[in-house]
Design an enzyme around this catalytic site. Sequence first.
Site, mmCIF file in Angstrom:
data_model
loop_
_atom_site.group_PDB
_atom_site.id
_atom_site.type_symbol
_atom_site.label_atom_id
_atom_site.label_comp_id
_atom_site.label_asym_id
_atom_site.label_seq_id
_atom_site.Cartn_x
_atom_site.Cartn_y
_atom_site.Cartn_z
ATOM 1 N N LYS A 110 0.829 -1.210 0.000
ATOM 2 C CA LYS A 110 0.000 0.000 0.000
ATOM 3 C C LYS A 110 0.861 1.257 0.000
ATOM 4 O O LYS A 110 0.489 2.249 -0.615
ATOM 5 C CB LYS A 110 -0.978 -0.012 1.183
ATOM 6 N N LYS A 164 -7.186 -7.519 -8.179
ATOM 7 C CA LYS A 164 -8.510 -7.671 -7.578
ATOM 8 C C LYS A 164 -9.305 -6.369 -7.707
ATOM 9 O O LYS A 164 -8.724 -5.276 -7.787
ATOM 10 C CB LYS A 164 -8.404 -8.125 -6.122
ATOM 11 N N LYS A 182 -12.185 -1.188 -3.768
ATOM 12 C CA LYS A 182 -13.048 -0.014 -3.632
ATOM 13 C C LYS A 182 -12.276 1.293 -3.721
ATOM 14 O O LYS A 182 -12.859 2.333 -4.012
ATOM 15 C CB LYS A 182 -13.897 -0.089 -2.361
#
Length: 346
Positions: free
Chosen positions: A119, A209, A212
């Site tokens: 991240k 994947k 959101k």
Amino acid sequence: MTKPTILTGIRANSDLTIGNYFGAMLPMIDMAKSRSDECQVNLFIPDLHSFTTPIDHTKLYEQIIHNARVFAAAGLPLDNDNIHIYRQSYITAHSELTWILDCFTGFGEMGRMTQFKDKSSSVGDDRTSVGLFNYPVLMAADILLYNASYVPVGDDQTQHLEFTRDIAERMNARFGELFTVPESVPKQHEFFGKDQGLRIKDLANPNKKMSKSDDSGKGVIFLGDTPGEAVKKIMSATTDDKAEIHFDPANQPGISNLLQILALLRGQQLEETTGEFEGESRYGDFKKVVADEVERFLTDFQAQLTATDDAVILKKLGTSEQAMNEIANETLLRVQRAVGLRPKAE
Ligand code: AQP
């Protein structure tokens, strides 16, 4: 004898996707319904985790309430006293225990977390916060405060569960029995039984994947998309030039993803869905079948969402938060006494 506690949550950083819905929310609700006689089920909205990566803070509070509505619309029984749904930040012990655990956590230990590496590389150095570095400690506090034994974890969270077990054992070895150590990853898989690895892929790039927080949102179906927007996304999903439908994620990731999505929307076994389309060549016709099903799903789901009652939802949140504060504060006091912040118990 006290019932074992199951704990799980979904971050409120953005509208949820069909990946979150089918991969996490529906399995969570099914699990809550089937296990609530033998276990206490804690479903929480990790609002403090929601801004470890940058978000629009003007939307956060509404998003939190919205996610509670989504749980209700997806069928969570709000009248079941063994199922609690609560907002993390309404139980201040989460932040307090995190600080204490921080001081017993190694810098190197956190730096090895692959989620942090992934991240932080995607947001860049300037926007990588200490919160992102530190969030596994907050996650450990989320679990340990409630003596939770069972936490469903996908591959991306196994390292964090292992850290939770390590820090609990470390604190117990140093200060006496403070925490219930959650079960190991293999035991979690055994307990939750089914495959926790389901991953719906991004429609534009089926090698990653569906997420959101994806910047473009082009390959993501959000629960709040209009049915028309979702249909367009399905019809323009990336496929391949093989002109033959097979479920083969390695070589045909786009088509395989659409088969998976269709099976979930229909509530079918994947084999049944793939059997129906196996070998067909007309991708456009197949996409239209998936698009119709997505349109139907979103239309029905959004009607259920509109029918939810905020008064009932807020009452449930309030009741659960009161109960959770009691449990969490008891654990926190035990820890505060052990580390010398409060006098020892009489
Ligand atoms: N594409 C997916 N398919 C199946 N399940 C998925 N989940 C996420 N994406 C898919 C599951 O949804 C839950 C969401 O947990 P989270 O919000 O704490 O974080 P996440 O795993 O990082 O989810 P996202 O959607 O990718 O969020 P962002 O983009 O905000 O990081 C988890 O149970 C996850 O497995």
